[in-house]
Design a protein around this motif. Structure first.
Motif, short mmCIF file in Angstrom:
data_model
loop_
_atom_site.label_atom_id
_atom_site.label_comp_id
_atom_site.label_asym_id
_atom_site.label_seq_id
_atom_site.Cartn_x
_atom_site.Cartn_y
_atom_site.Cartn_z
N GLY A 488 0.83 -1.19 0.00
CA GLY A 488 0.00 0.00 0.00
C GLY A 488 0.87 1.25 0.00
O GLY A 488 2.10 1.15 -0.01
N ARG A 489 0.25 2.38 -0.02
CA ARG A 489 0.97 3.65 -0.03
C ARG A 489 0.49 4.52 1.12
O ARG A 489 -0.70 4.62 1.39
CB ARG A 489 0.74 4.38 -1.35
CG ARG A 489 1.17 3.60 -2.57
CD ARG A 489 0.62 4.21 -3.84
NE ARG A 489 -0.80 4.53 -3.77
CZ ARG A 489 -1.77 3.63 -3.92
NH1 ARG A 489 -1.49 2.36 -4.15
NH2 ARG A 489 -3.03 4.00 -3.84
N ARG A 490 1.43 5.13 1.77
CA ARG A 490 1.04 6.00 2.88
C ARG A 490 0.43 7.31 2.38
O ARG A 490 0.80 7.82 1.33
CB ARG A 490 2.26 6.37 3.72
CG ARG A 490 2.79 5.25 4.56
CD ARG A 490 3.78 5.78 5.58
NE ARG A 490 4.45 4.69 6.25
CZ ARG A 490 3.91 4.00 7.25
NH1 ARG A 490 2.70 4.32 7.69
NH2 ARG A 490 4.57 3.00 7.80
N GLU A 491 -0.46 7.83 3.18
CA GLU A 491 -0.91 9.21 2.98
C GLU A 491 0.32 10.08 3.19
O GLU A 491 1.06 9.91 4.18
CB GLU A 491 -1.99 9.56 4.01
CG GLU A 491 -2.31 11.04 4.14
CD GLU A 491 -2.90 11.63 2.88
OE1 GLU A 491 -4.03 11.26 2.54
OE2 GLU A 491 -2.23 12.49 2.24
N THR A 492 0.56 10.99 2.27
CA THR A 492 1.78 11.79 2.38
C THR A 492 1.53 13.20 2.89
O THR A 492 2.47 13.94 3.14
CB THR A 492 2.48 11.89 1.01
OG1 THR A 492 1.55 12.43 0.06
CG2 THR A 492 2.96 10.52 0.56
N ASP A 493 0.27 13.57 3.06
CA ASP A 493 -0.01 14.88 3.65
C ASP A 493 0.15 14.80 5.16
O ASP A 493 -0.05 13.75 5.77
CB ASP A 493 -1.45 15.32 3.34
CG ASP A 493 -1.60 15.77 1.89
OD1 ASP A 493 -0.58 15.84 1.17
OD2 ASP A 493 -2.74 16.05 1.49
N VAL A 494 0.50 15.92 5.74
CA VAL A 494 0.53 15.98 7.20
C VAL A 494 -0.71 16.75 7.65
O VAL A 494 -1.38 17.38 6.83
CB VAL A 494 1.82 16.66 7.71
CG1 VAL A 494 3.04 15.87 7.28
CG2 VAL A 494 1.90 18.10 7.26
N SER A 495 -1.01 16.72 8.93
CA SER A 495 -2.22 17.41 9.37
C SER A 495 -1.93 18.84 9.79
O SER A 495 -0.80 19.20 10.13
CB SER A 495 -2.90 16.63 10.49
OG SER A 495 -2.03 16.43 11.58
#
Length: 802
Positions: A488-495
């Motif tokens: 899978g691929r990680r979400e690359t945005d930060v909060s």
RNA sequence: GCGACCGUGGCGGAACUGGUAGACGCGCAGGACUUAGGAUCCUGUGGGGCAACCCGUGGGGGUUCGAGUCCCUCCGGUCGCACCA
């Protein structure tokens, strides 16, 4: 007579800061406190410039309040921490070419030193930083809880893109269309798929709860306006092709005057509703609008533009076919993205109808009936069929009912508030803990795998692609799907940083626990926060988000309350030479040099003496000397007061009780400037009367302690006390003693002051009138004329009306 | 444009439910002590007038025995929202 030592603030303050730390005096018993009091102040963002006077002003005011409660017998928990993630820090790091992971700890070190130096009553055991993996683990955990509850979701939407930040920003971070951090940069509109929190689901509760919060009215008003509730109805306008165009209106009463419809250019039905002969014009207009940035579209009184679609819809009330237009003054993001235009009773519609010669039909007659548009809701309906003659409000209700029975209307409430966009295409924040799997879709990272650590990468520059820097880090980017194990691929945005600060108050009391975000018992003991003090610049952002997160957590059974800050006080702003302090103006005052020169106690009191704490004040260094003189006098008095002394002279005793009364009330209400003035008056009187005994000075030191804690400790010790002054008890006053003695009564003749009399308290009107008539000046003005009327205010005033 | 708040000495600011306007502090002036003082202490300090008094809380009007405080209106400022249907 012994020699009085010189007051050396540096030595005194250093001595007590060491003692406080060694004796743990600022560390309350968190598990079994007698009277817990959670004194919270808004934690700072540790900038590279260090703490400035604005911070210090806020922290001093909050610290005084905490120390005051402490002396009143509360176990005060006063934590501090650092809001160190975020675009702001990252931008600065980029600017100076240092990695934020290196820069931030250095900044924090500086802040820590400054915060210790000014003498805050901080419990350093519970310091926290939002950048600590042990902290943001739980920030991510909260995201996961909201995600599981369906409160965090992905949506493709028009979002605000700041080209300088190269990231999206929330609505709350856009000011008049400009980026909050870059006042010269207009935000652009991008269609991106982003993570949102469903704050709008709580809009009604966020609004109604405001009524029971003990907050300053101005802050509540700001939140109310931001939430922007409006009541109205959704009406359906049918087209010959069978589509139904939904419009939201707050004025359903005027539907008989709706002579055309306007859709936002982005409205999904535009395509289908455009007639062939208009297609070229419509497409050209839509392209034109799209090229325009949001700011010039939204801001200002621009001339109205728009294009006719070439098709018609039926007005549900009149049954007439009315033309459908598109125009950029209708916004897709509000309501349904379509409006019914009632040019006779709406200013914008009126302008548009005038520009394009569309029909204008008045359906409301107002009082006096001025020129169109008549916008009042206080009129009566005309040209509205069977509803003629009804007042607007009632008519509106009846019309909605009538249309509702035909399936063409629904009463509805709209909010201006939008869901909170929390994605940031940047590096310096907690990664959003989601893994995308081709089979399972977005899957939350399991709790045991938290935190998703922010990798230390050298190349963290954002770019304009709308893709985060983390996506370039391949070994981090790919991860196994927690559900099926596939690649899978990680979400690359930060909060968003505001998520970090939306729950920090929950973490403080439990910061030593690593297996839970907050301990249930601790939380029940200490929360909600007793008093929250901070700046009004966070009136909508931080405070609204924190309230939302708390409400959501409460619904998930994770906390026992739904409002984190039942009592909030906003402090004012320190300005310099009449202008806001800012780097660009070059008028930012750094406290260090002043503390070096005058000492923290003097500087604290000076800041509080500038003006009412809740209004702020104007920083002029010339006034500092006045506070120093005052502390010098107290120092002198205390050292001369080593003997208990005889009873206080009555006048001094009365003043003492009056002073205790005033300082108690004023400190409680944060009117620190007048509390200080009252102490000064008292000191002046004690000196004048040479009444400086222990009796006279000890209560003064107790009152002074929240304001000037170091010197108060020093003098308290000099008077022979072995334990910290903060283990002592706030002085009490005797209302009788405060009120004893004679009073001066003003004698007026016809409302003008003509004399003054000293009489004993509680003198009767007859006595005072008799005395007044003997007064030379009064006699002169009465001049033998009969007194028609006397007005007597007990112990204050006598007015003789001739 | 809409909404909220505010306007008081040379300056920062006080003034509870309408009841002595200018507390407290800075600054300034005069004096004392000093070789000296940007230290300290004392006195004075809203404006006019020798005085008795008169005038004064952004301007104008009103209510009241009495208004900085309440009402109307105008002017000026700060903040928030801003084509939100």
């Amino acid at each position: 007579m012994s020699q009085v030592p010189t007051y050396d603030p540096q030595a005194v303050e250093a001595r007590w800061q060491v003692r406080w730390a060694a004796d743990h005096v600022n560390e309350p018993q968190l598990d079994r406190p007698h009277r817990p009091f959670y004194n919270l102040m808004m934690f700072p963002y540790p900038s590279a410039e260090g703490l400035h006077v604005g911070n210090m002003f806020a922290f001093t005011g909050a610290d005084i309040y905490g120390r005051f409660r402490r002396l009143q017998g509360h176990d005060v928990f006063e934590p501090i921490g650092f809001d160190a993630f975020g675009i702001h820090s990252e931008n600065y790091a980029l600017q100076v070419g240092t990695h934020p992971a290196k820069l931030i700890p250095k900044n924090i070190e500086t802040f820590r030193r400054q915060l210790r130096r000014f003498g805050g009553m901080f419990d350093w055991r519970h310091e926290l930083s939002t950048t600590d993996p042990g902290y943001y683990k739980w920030t991510q955990w909260i995201f996961v809880q909201l995600f599981k509850a369906g409160l965090a979701f992905r949506k493709k939407a028009a979002v605000n893109w700041c080209p300088k930040d190269m990231s999206v920003v929330a609505n709350e971070q856009v000011i008049n269309g400009f980026c909050e951090r870059h006042p010269d940069t207009k935000v652009e509109q991008r269609f991106l798929e982003q993570w949102f929190f469903a704050i709008t689901r709580y809009a009604e509760r966020l609004l109604t709860n405001l009524d029971r919060l003990d907050w300053s009215e101005s802050t509540r008003t700001l939140q109310r306006n931001w939430i922007g509730r409006s009541e109205g109805a959704e009406l359906g306008f049918e087209t010959p092709g069978g589509q139904k165009i939904a419009v939201f209106t707050t004025r359903p009463d005027t539907v008989f005057g709706a002579t055309y419809l306007v859709l936002a250019p982005e409205h999904p039905l535009v395509e289908a509703l455009t007639a062939d002969e208009q297609r070229r014009a419509v497409n050209a207009y839509r392209r034109e609008v799209q090229a325009k940035d949001i700011v010039s579209r939204k801001v200002g009184d621009r001339a109205k533009t728009g294009v006719f679609l070439g098709s018609y819809a039926r007005n549900p009330a009149t049954g007439e076919a009315i033309p459908i237009w598109i125009a950029d003054y209708v916004l897709m993001e509000y309501g349904t993205g379509a409006i019914m235009a009632v040019p006779a009773h709406d200013k914008r519609d009126f302008e548009f109808a005038t520009a394009f010669q569309l029909p204008i039909r008045a359906v409301v007659r107002g009082e006096g009936s001025g020129p169109l548009p008549i916008v009042t809701e206080d009129g009566v309906l005309v040209n509205s069929g069977e509803f003629d003659g009804l007042p607007c409000r009632e008519g509106g209700r009846r019309i909605v009912g009538w249309l509702q029975s035909r399936g063409l209307a629904t009463p509805q409430v709209q909010y201006r508030l939008h869901d909170w966009c929390i994605s940031r295409q940047r590096y310096w924040g907690p990664p959003i803990p989601i893994i995308y799997c081709d089979r399972c879709g977005p899957v939350a990272v399991p709790e045991r795998d938290l935190p998703v650590e922010l990798p230390l990468i050298e190349d963290f520059r954002p770019d304009a692609s709308g893709v985060s820097p983390l996506a370039r880090h391949k070994e981090w980017y790919f991860a196994k799907c927690p559900q099926c194990g596939a690649q899978g691929r990680r979400e690359t945005d930060v909060s968003d940083t505001f998520l970090d600060s939306a729950w920090y108050f929950l973490r403080y009391p439990s910061s030593e626990f690593h297996d839970r975000p907050w301990d249930e018992q601790r939380t029940r003991t200490w929360l909600p926060v007793s008093t929250y003090i901070g700046g009004n610049e966070h009136a909508v952002l931080h405070l609204l988000y924190s309230r939302f997160v708390t409400m959501a957590l409460q619904e998930l059974g994770l906390v026992h309350f739904d409002e984190p800050f039942p009592k909030l006080r906003a402090h004012g702003l320190i300005i310099k030479d009449g202008a806001k302090m800012s780097k660009s103006r070059g008028n930012v005052v750094i406290p260090d040099a002043y503390i070096q020169k005058w000492g923290a106690d003097t500087f604290r009191m000076y800041l509080m003496f500038l003006g009412p704490f809740q209004e702020g004040g104007d920083f002029r260094e010339t006034g500092i000397i006045g506070i120093r003189r005052f502390l010098d006098k107290v120092w002198q008095l205390a050292h001369e007061a080593l003997t208990p002394g005889s009873a206080l002279p009555p006048e001094v005793e009365r003043k003492l009780h009056q002073t205790i009364r005033k300082v108690t009330v004023d400190t409680e209400t944060l009117n620190y400037n007048t509390a200080i003035a009252a102490m000064m008056e008292y000191v002046n009187l004690v000196r004048e009367r040479g009444a400086g005994s222990k009796h006279a000075i000890e209560p003064l030191l107790l009152m002074l302690a929240p304001y000037a804690p170091h010197v108060a400790e020093e003098l308290w010790a000099a008077l022979g006390h072995e334990r910290s002054i903060f283990t002592a008890t706030w002085p009490t006053y005797d209302e009788r003693l405060a009120a004893a003695g004679d009073v001066e009564i003003v004698v007026q003749v016809n409302g003008k002051v003509r004399g003054r009399l000293v009489v004993s308290r509680g003198a009767s009107e007859a006595q005072v009138v008799a005395l007044a008539m003997q007064d030379e000046a009064v006699k002169k003005f009465v001049d033998g004329q009969p007194v028609r009327k006397t007005v007597y205010v007990q112990d204050r005033l006598l007015n003789l009306v001739l």
